[in-house]
Design an enzyme around this catalytic site. Structure first.
Site, PDB file in Angstrom:
ATOM      1  N   HIS A 156     -10.973  -1.782   2.520  1.00 27.90           N
ATOM      2  CA  HIS A 156     -11.163  -0.493   1.849  1.00 27.90           C
ATOM      3  C   HIS A 156     -12.081  -0.546   0.637  1.00 27.90           C
ATOM      4  CE1 HIS A 156      -9.101   3.667   1.203  1.00 27.90           C
ATOM      5  NE2 HIS A 156     -10.254   3.723   1.845  1.00 27.90           N
ATOM      6  N   ASP A 180       0.851  -1.195   0.000  1.00 26.09           N
ATOM      7  CA  ASP A 180       0.000   0.000   0.000  1.00 26.09           C
ATOM      8  C   ASP A 180       0.888   1.248   0.000  1.00 26.09           C
ATOM      9  OD1 ASP A 180      -2.049   1.818   0.328  1.00 26.09           O
ATOM     10  OD2 ASP A 180      -2.729   1.028   2.260  1.00 26.09           O
ATOM     11  N   ASP A 181       0.737   2.082  -1.020  1.00 28.55           N
ATOM     12  CA  ASP A 181       1.459   3.363  -1.062  1.00 28.55           C
ATOM     13  C   ASP A 181       2.984   3.220  -1.082  1.00 28.55           C
ATOM     14  OD1 ASP A 181      -1.040   4.500  -0.899  1.00 28.55           O
ATOM     15  OD2 ASP A 181      -0.579   5.855   0.753  1.00 28.55           O
ATOM     16  N   LYS A 241      -5.937  -4.797   4.900  1.00 30.04           N
ATOM     17  CA  LYS A 241      -6.792  -3.671   4.515  1.00 30.04           C
ATOM     18  C   LYS A 241      -7.836  -4.076   3.465  1.00 30.04           C
ATOM     19  CE  LYS A 241      -6.001   0.687   1.980  1.00 30.04           C
ATOM     20  NZ  LYS A 241      -5.131   1.881   1.948  1.00 30.04           N
ATOM     21  N   ASP A 269      -0.653  -0.839  -4.612  1.00 36.40           N
ATOM     22  CA  ASP A 269      -1.950  -0.307  -5.079  1.00 36.40           C
ATOM     23  C   ASP A 269      -1.911   1.056  -5.773  1.00 36.40           C
ATOM     24  OD1 ASP A 269      -1.551   1.222  -2.767  1.00 36.40           O
ATOM     25  OD2 ASP A 269      -3.653   1.119  -2.160  1.00 36.40           O
ATOM     26  N   ASN A 270      -0.883   1.845  -5.520  1.00 30.76           N
ATOM     27  CA  ASN A 270      -0.746   3.149  -6.202  1.00 30.76           C
ATOM     28  C   ASN A 270       0.640   3.700  -5.894  1.00 30.76           C
ATOM     29  OD1 ASN A 270      -2.922   3.849  -3.672  1.00 30.76           O
ATOM     30  ND2 ASN A 270      -0.972   4.949  -3.640  1.00 30.76           N
ATOM     31  N   CYS A 329      -6.014   4.450  -3.355  1.00 32.33           N
ATOM     32  CA  CYS A 329      -6.257   3.102  -2.805  1.00 32.33           C
ATOM     33  C   CYS A 329      -7.568   2.440  -3.233  1.00 32.33           C
ATOM     34  CB  CYS A 329      -6.253   3.150  -1.278  1.00 32.33           C
ATOM     35  SG  CYS A 329      -4.890   4.031  -0.519  1.00 32.33           S
TER      36      CYS A 329
HETATM   37 CA    CA Z   1      -2.715   3.071  -1.383  1.00 32.69          CA
END
Ligand code: CA
Length: 436
Positions: free
Chosen positions: A147, A42-43, A145, A291-292, A82
């Protein structure tokens, strides 16, 4: 002579079916459904892994995975934040089709969802990767997560996952809460509505829990799909003193994100070592991606040499590290350089699980295997699209157009300009207008 012929006919009549049965047994052994593990960061920064060239980060387990499989140099997510990125990944469908295009929530609004953000989530009509794999006989679990909606109807256990250990929201602390938050979205939950805080550092805890699921299903000889949806390295910036001590040369948030990345790598190692210990390594597909793009401003991640950060349509917002290991199907230590999308994981997994991709309706991803193996030399995607509020981007072949709300769109030729610094809008007017 006639008698001999009769004998031969009788012998062959028995021999042939026996031969076929023996052959069938061999085939069924070699075509055993592969287990599937999706490791999702994530990130994370594009540059923040050893296998991506980092000399600062310590990621030996992921680096080893890269040498055992294929590294993709142009892998894209479907959105630079996300929630929508995850909606595309898990449905194999461009999430813009069902209104999931703004920030972290879908654009469709009702009086209920306007007043309560937990009422926004992946529309319940959408079919998930877990739904498809479950139909193929897989045991399914998601860790970490979610989300994709906080309300009960969006819960992972209602979206194809047999098991869930994680949190419904988009971020939470890595250490146990001393005073559990009032928002159930951030509480750690096992199954449905059993809230229990963990002991220890969350990234380690999630991997440990996943190994229990992996071992249980490996021993039962049930094919499984484990989605490890780590919140690492999303904020808050939490790391253990032991992990921080491994980066004496770094300071501030950069030191913390490095320590969080080290923990993520250790968690990946725990899962991969479990596969080896159980002897199922050769029959397990392992994918690692993110994810990004890294939000450089928030967590001190680095997307170099790409420009842009999370929430932007520059390459640094949407191009992600991506590894796939599949022993016996994919050649180790290779790269695949044509553009792919996280949309492709659903059809790739479904096909690997014995599914017929022609049954997948309204899916935008493709089964990647024939492309990676060179049976199909075309690009998996001639065009890719992104949209966020009034901004949008399109990649067609090697050209990329970015549209802004407040200034003229820009056009880049990526092979010569990976950093997207040289706007070719005026020198390529026809292409520019066509893509616009
Ligand atoms: Ca993210």
């Amino acid at each position: 002579m006639q008698a001999m012929k009769k004998i031969l006919i009788i012998v062959f009549a028995f021999y042939i079916p026996l031969g076929c049965a023996a052959q069938q047994k061999v085939i069924s052994n070699t075509t055993k459904k592969p287990n599937i593990i999706l490791l999702f960061a994530d990130d994370a920064g594009y540059a923040d892994f050893g296998f991506q060239g980092s000399k600062v980060m310590i990621t030996p387990n992921l680096d080893k995975l890269a040498t055992e499989g294929v590294r993709f140099t142009q892998a894209y997510v479907t959105h630079p934040t996300c929630g929508p990125s995850r909606a595309g990944l898990i449905t194999g469908k461009s999430q813009y089709k069902f209104g999931y295009e703004e920030n972290n929530v879908p654009t469709y609004m009702s009086a209920v969802s306007a007043a309560d953000s937990t009422e926004m989530g992946l529309p319940v009509e959408e079919v998930t990767m877990a739904d498809y794999l479950k139909k193929q006989g897989y045991a399914t679990a998601v860790y970490g997560k979610w989300h994709l909606g906080g309300a009960d109807r969006f819960h992972p256990t209602k979206r194809g996952f047999d098991e869930f250990y994680g949190f419904r929201g988009g971020a939470r602390d890595y250490f146990p809460y001393k005073n559990p938050p009032s928002e159930p979205q951030n509480k750690l939950e096992r199954g449905f509505a059993n809230f229990e805080e963990h002991e220890g550092y969350l990234t380690d805890v999630l991997a440990e829990d996943a190994t229990v699921f992996i071992e249980k299903n490996a021993k039962a000889n049930t094919p499984f799909f484990a989605f490890l949806s780590f919140n690492a390295v999303h904020t808050p910036m939490d790391a253990t003193p032991e992990d921080l001590a491994k980066f004496p040369e770094l300071t501030g948030k950069r030191k913390i994100v490095a320590a969080m990345g080290l923990a993520l790598d250790r968690a990946v190692g725990k899962v991969l070592n479990k596969l080896k210990e159980l002897g199922i390594e050769d029959n397990t597909i392992v994918v690692f991606t993110n994810d990004n793009g890294g939000p450089t401003d928030a967590n001190a991640s680095s997307n170099l040499p790409l420009s842009g950060i999370k929430a932007t349509h520059l390459e640094g917002g949407i191009r992600v590290p991506f590894l796939m290991k599949w022993p016996g199907q994919l050649q180790a230590n290779t790269t695949y350089t044509k553009p792919i999308s996280t949309l492709d994981l659903l059809p790739t997994f479904f096909k690997a699980a014995g599914g017929d991709v022609n049954e997948l309706k309204d899916i935008d991803g493709v089964d990647l295997l024939p492309y990676i193996n060179g049976q199909n030399s075309a690009r998996p995607h001639e065009t890719l699209f992104w949209k966020r509020d009034a901004r949008a981007a399109m990649r067609k072949g090697d050209w990329k157009l970015i549209r802004f709300p407040d200034r003229p769109a820009e056009l880049f030729y990526l092979p010569d300009d990976e950093k997207e610094l040289n706007d070719l809008a005026t020198s390529e007017p026809e292409r520019y207008l066509e893509m616009y």
